[in-house]
Design an enzyme around this catalytic site. Sequence first.
Site, PDB file in Angstrom:
ATOM      1  N   GLY A 205       0.779  -1.234   0.000  1.00  0.00           N
ATOM      2  CA  GLY A 205       0.000   0.000   0.000  1.00  0.00           C
ATOM      3  C   GLY A 205       0.809   1.282   0.000  1.00  0.00           C
ATOM      4  N   SER A 206       0.413   2.261  -0.809  1.00  0.00           N
ATOM      5  CA  SER A 206       1.251   3.439  -0.985  1.00  0.00           C
ATOM      6  C   SER A 206       0.485   4.584  -1.640  1.00  0.00           C
ATOM      7  CB  SER A 206       2.470   3.069  -1.834  1.00  0.00           C
ATOM      8  OG  SER A 206       2.045   2.454  -3.039  1.00  0.00           O
TER       9      SER A 206
END
Length: 239
Positions: A205-206
């Site tokens: 996730g980013s």
Amino acid sequence: MLMGMRIPLTRYGLPQVAVFPLILVAAMAVYFWLARRFFQPACACPISSVMVWLPEVILLVVLVWVFSFFRDPARPCPQDANLLLSPADGTIAKVETLDSYPGFEGPVLRIEIFLSIFNVHINRVPCDAKIGMVTYKPGKFLDARSPECSKVNEANEIEMFRVNEPQDRMLVRQISGAIARRIVCEAQTDQTLSAGQKFGMIKFGSCTELFMPARDNLSCDVVVGDKVKAGLTILAKYE
């Protein structure tokens, strides 16, 4: 190969895409052996059956997710010089016009894309561009949904210059999140890349940001909440 079909996986996922599945398969085998040994006879008690199979199912779901995370789907990217394509898959988290931003003259359009752990995490070039400076900035690992994430988290900044008119300077920022702690970037200074060409990924996730001059003839085609795909979704276009 899976059921006679090739799973398109990105090489950016190495070594995780090779190591993680082996660890999970080994864990499944060891747990199954232990469960069958200590919860026998499994068929005599529903609770025993659950104790044997539920963890196996959970591990199998995680295994499928690992392969899914590193998927590399084919993308027939539009080749229109007037378009700026999304550099990442995800959800538009913010669209704003800044009065200024370091390295730019005048107002700047900023588009922020949040990538969940279920999105494809490969980054692509928004348009035909020549790579300028590539700058790594160490930082924190706040949740990518945090308002402070863009300012304080670990990030990689890729300066790009449009090959076609207007030859604007752009900036793509790969930003780590609470889970994502490995940024991959193969873009190199003076390299010329085509619209939609892959140049790296952020593992887990980013957030990805795109900065460009806010010209009168540049229209933004997305709003907060829109789902976008790298190399396919049009974020903005020159009239």
